[in-house]
Scaffold this active site. Sequence first.
Site, PDB file in Angstrom:
ATOM      1  N   LYS A 203       0.634  -1.053   0.077  1.00 63.19           N
ATOM      2  CA  LYS A 203       0.038   0.085   0.117  1.00 63.19           C
ATOM      3  C   LYS A 203       0.993   1.338   0.196  1.00 63.19           C
ATOM      4  O   LYS A 203       1.664   1.563   0.964  1.00 63.19           O
ATOM      5  CB  LYS A 203      -0.846   0.061   1.261  1.00 63.19           C
ATOM      6  CG  LYS A 203      -1.814   1.105   0.986  1.00 63.19           C
ATOM      7  CD  LYS A 203      -2.195   1.399   2.591  1.00 63.19           C
ATOM      8  CE  LYS A 203      -1.508   2.590   3.300  1.00 63.19           C
ATOM      9  NZ  LYS A 203      -1.464   3.687   2.916  1.00 63.19           N
TER      10      LYS A 203
ATOM     11  N   GLU B 295      11.395  16.554  14.577  1.00 63.37           N
ATOM     12  CA  GLU B 295      11.785  16.313  13.045  1.00 63.37           C
ATOM     13  C   GLU B 295      10.856  17.253  12.374  1.00 63.37           C
ATOM     14  O   GLU B 295       9.693  16.930  12.010  1.00 63.37           O
ATOM     15  CB  GLU B 295      11.270  14.768  12.933  1.00 63.37           C
ATOM     16  CG  GLU B 295      11.954  14.198  11.628  1.00 63.37           C
ATOM     17  CD  GLU B 295      11.284  13.069  11.011  1.00 63.37           C
ATOM     18  OE1 GLU B 295      10.117  12.697  11.593  1.00 63.37           O
ATOM     19  OE2 GLU B 295      11.945  12.436  10.270  1.00 63.37           O
TER      20      GLU B 295
ATOM     21  N   CYS C  26      14.400  10.809   5.653  1.00 61.98           N
ATOM     22  CA  CYS C  26      14.395  10.338   7.093  1.00 61.98           C
ATOM     23  C   CYS C  26      15.753  10.848   7.588  1.00 61.98           C
ATOM     24  O   CYS C  26      15.743  10.886   8.941  1.00 61.98           O
ATOM     25  CB  CYS C  26      14.009   9.013   7.306  1.00 61.98           C
ATOM     26  SG  CYS C  26      14.875   7.805   6.008  1.00 61.98           S
TER      27      CYS C  26
ATOM     28  N   GLU D  82      10.585   1.113   9.809  1.00 63.11           N
ATOM     29  CA  GLU D  82      11.691   2.262   9.673  1.00 63.11           C
ATOM     30  C   GLU D  82      11.181   3.515   9.620  1.00 63.11           C
ATOM     31  O   GLU D  82      10.193   3.909   8.961  1.00 63.11           O
ATOM     32  CB  GLU D  82      12.052   2.153   7.884  1.00 63.11           C
ATOM     33  CG  GLU D  82      12.866   0.818   7.500  1.00 63.11           C
ATOM     34  CD  GLU D  82      14.309   0.747   8.453  1.00 63.11           C
ATOM     35  OE1 GLU D  82      14.745   1.659   9.248  1.00 63.11           O
ATOM     36  OE2 GLU D  82      14.899  -0.319   8.085  1.00 63.11           O
TER      37      GLU D  82
HETATM   38  P1  NAD Z   1       2.797   8.175   7.966  1.00 62.17           P
HETATM   39  O1  NAD Z   1       3.304   7.481   9.269  1.00 62.17           O
HETATM   40  O2  NAD Z   1       2.050   9.240   8.209  1.00 62.17           O
HETATM   41  O3  NAD Z   1       2.530   7.320   7.001  1.00 62.17           O
HETATM   42  C1  NAD Z   1       3.292   6.113   6.368  1.00 62.17           C
HETATM   43  C2  NAD Z   1       2.378   5.112   5.714  1.00 62.17           C
HETATM   44  O4  NAD Z   1       1.632   4.669   6.841  1.00 62.17           O
HETATM   45  C3  NAD Z   1       1.410   5.880   4.788  1.00 62.17           C
HETATM   46  O5  NAD Z   1       1.230   4.869   3.598  1.00 62.17           O
HETATM   47  C4  NAD Z   1       0.105   5.703   5.542  1.00 62.17           C
HETATM   48  O6  NAD Z   1      -1.146   5.807   4.708  1.00 62.17           O
HETATM   49  C5  NAD Z   1       0.321   4.804   6.302  1.00 62.17           C
HETATM   50  N1  NAD Z   1      -0.602   4.682   7.742  1.00 62.17           N
HETATM   51  C6  NAD Z   1      -1.290   5.948   8.367  1.00 62.17           C
HETATM   52  N2  NAD Z   1      -1.817   5.575   9.332  1.00 62.17           N
HETATM   53  C7  NAD Z   1      -1.468   4.067   9.687  1.00 62.17           C
HETATM   54  C8  NAD Z   1      -2.033   3.065  10.437  1.00 62.17           C
HETATM   55  N3  NAD Z   1      -2.687   3.520  11.904  1.00 62.17           N
HETATM   56  N4  NAD Z   1      -1.555   1.822  10.378  1.00 62.17           N
HETATM   57  C9  NAD Z   1      -0.846   1.512   9.212  1.00 62.17           C
HETATM   58  N5  NAD Z   1      -0.606   2.307   8.492  1.00 62.17           N
HETATM   59  C10 NAD Z   1      -0.904   3.575   8.604  1.00 62.17           C
HETATM   60  O7  NAD Z   1       4.461   8.547   7.593  1.00 62.17           O
HETATM   61  P2  NAD Z   1       4.618   9.782   6.278  1.00 62.17           P
HETATM   62  O8  NAD Z   1       4.174  11.128   6.814  1.00 62.17           O
HETATM   63  O9  NAD Z   1       4.046   9.369   4.909  1.00 62.17           O
HETATM   64  O10 NAD Z   1       6.090   9.873   6.146  1.00 62.17           O
HETATM   65  C11 NAD Z   1       6.948  10.632   6.857  1.00 62.17           C
HETATM   66  C12 NAD Z   1       7.694   9.871   7.950  1.00 62.17           C
HETATM   67  O11 NAD Z   1       8.328   8.793   7.572  1.00 62.17           O
HETATM   68  C13 NAD Z   1       8.743  10.798   8.630  1.00 62.17           C
HETATM   69  O12 NAD Z   1       8.707  10.666  10.184  1.00 62.17           O
HETATM   70  C14 NAD Z   1      10.047  10.206   8.032  1.00 62.17           C
HETATM   71  O13 NAD Z   1      11.270  10.231   8.980  1.00 62.17           O
HETATM   72  C15 NAD Z   1       9.647   8.588   8.138  1.00 62.17           C
HETATM   73  N6  NAD Z   1      10.541   7.876   7.208  1.00 62.17           N
HETATM   74  C16 NAD Z   1      11.352   6.966   7.310  1.00 62.17           C
HETATM   75  C17 NAD Z   1      12.014   6.441   6.800  1.00 62.17           C
HETATM   76  C18 NAD Z   1      13.175   5.480   6.950  1.00 62.17           C
HETATM   77  O14 NAD Z   1      13.439   4.655   6.477  1.00 62.17           O
HETATM   78  N7  NAD Z   1      13.434   5.245   8.480  1.00 62.17           N
HETATM   79  C19 NAD Z   1      12.285   6.575   5.232  1.00 62.17           C
HETATM   80  C20 NAD Z   1      11.415   7.573   4.982  1.00 62.17           C
HETATM   81  C21 NAD Z   1      10.359   8.123   5.633  1.00 62.17           C
END
Ligand code: NAD
Length: 486
Positions: free
Chosen positions: A181, A385, A288, A254
């Site tokens: 997804k 962040e 990230c 991650e």
């Molecule tokens: P997010 O957590 O809002 O969303 C990530 C994904 O999770 C999306 O597909 C979203 O639809 C889904 N999601 C949302 N609520 C959910 C739930 N309750 N259960 C399961 N899935 C759910 O994050 P974002 O805003 O899309 O991305 C930004 C964040 O991602 C930042 O904090 C960044 O640091 C982190 N990030 C981490 C890495 C890494 O490798 N560590 C890489 C890229 C981004």
Amino acid sequence: MKIERAVWGNDIPVREYAMSINGRRITSDNTDVAINPATEQPIASFPLGNLQHLDQAVDAASAAFLTWRDTTISERRKALEGLADQIEKNYEAFLTLLTTEQGKPRAGAEWEIGGSIYWLREIAKQSLPEEVVRDDGENRVVTRYTPIGVIGGITPWNFPLLLAVWKIAPALMAGNTMVLKPSPYTPLCTLWFGELAQNVLPPGVLNVVSGGNELGQWMTEHPGIGKIAFTGSTATGKRVMQSAASNLKRLTLELGGNDPAIVLPDVDPDAIAKDLFWASFQNSSQFCVATKRLYVHEDIYDRLVAALVDYARTVQVDNGLLVDTQLGPLQNRMQYEKVCNLLQDCVAEQHRVLLGGVPADTKGFFIPITLIDNPPDDSRCVVEEAFGPVLPILKFRDIDDAVRRANDTEYGLAASVWSADVEKAQAVARRLEAGTVWINQIHVFGPDIAFGGHKQSGMGIENSLHGLSEYCNLQTIMERPLASAA
Ligand code: NAD
């Protein structure tokens, strides 16, 4: 006279975006619209999958698993190479689509699309052979790596295709099938890739479903899914972990980071200002592992700050489809408003803003490059962040103090140390609480290099054989000849 600036992108192929379930294109009565963050104009609509779609996808993946798990390594290798070819054949169209939906300029899109091809081809070479741990002629003990079953992949909006590939490639290579997804903010590249994948894979091996956050939650609760591979925020990661408990799903998380860079006094500020700038601002800091706190020794602080400001002034921030753009907009309104709020806090707290600070009143989610001069350690722009182009530059005198401040965070994703003396830098690096520490470089990744967070930046590893093994159960087989009757 207004000079027209050149546009590099081809037209995006006009297509109706669909989910891929059991090898078929599946649409939904409910749809949403993907928005171009540079213009705020709609790009295309995409399906919002419901619980029935998810059930169909999990059923298809479960059925496909029964044969996919028994394919040979070379059959899976060929499949991954085929997936890479599908992207490569459509390279230019993927670049344009990625920039249009995500906002990043061409160089960033090339890094991501090229990286996706490279990762598929390199992970295709990996395997985890059985290990004979004991063999004394009578007793034989073998450790095997067996696939888990159906993997649920959930990805964010900053690197939508590359982070999907980081999950798809090892999951499939290890003999699992998958339901993936993408983020509802950036679903298009992933949906299109899902459709192209059906040219190469048997039905049900890779299913791509799109929808809102609730679809992600349903995946984490679904009893037919054996592991969740998640990239996203720490807050969501905690929710994923909670609901994954229902059937003890395996997890790779991650999550977020608040990465420090420590600059020792022996560097030439003019020589490293450019590298430090990109360490922080690559992908408009929606990374990230972006440097989110820059600790600079007081002996070189003023010179480095001046060099950073000078370099930052040369960087072109605009629509990523213009040829000379170096930084694009933030990807979505939610993130834009979050960063605007952080900037308002900087003003309210009277931090000294060296550059930027006030978003222009234009279309698109653009935030100016913002540099903050030595704010207090407990200020929001240091503690949070930002995930946007706002960098606090912090002064230090004593290296022990810098290490303590760098480690004083709930996060532990990555860090960097910059020094003319690599041994000295290494000594600092070894004291940092982070999954990756770069010395005099940044953002080097590889299919063979383990990547994962410490503390609340996540659990588990992506990439390398460690990452591949996270898509497997371990099975021990112990054998000996049947005892004969006395
Ligand atoms: P997010 O957590 O809002 O969303 C990530 C994904 O999770 C999306 O597909 C979203 O639809 C889904 N999601 C949302 N609520 C959910 C739930 N309750 N259960 C399961 N899935 C759910 O994050 P974002 O805003 O899309 O991305 C930004 C964040 O991602 C930042 O904090 C960044 O640091 C982190 N990030 C981490 C890495 C890494 O490798 N560590 C890489 C890229 C981004």
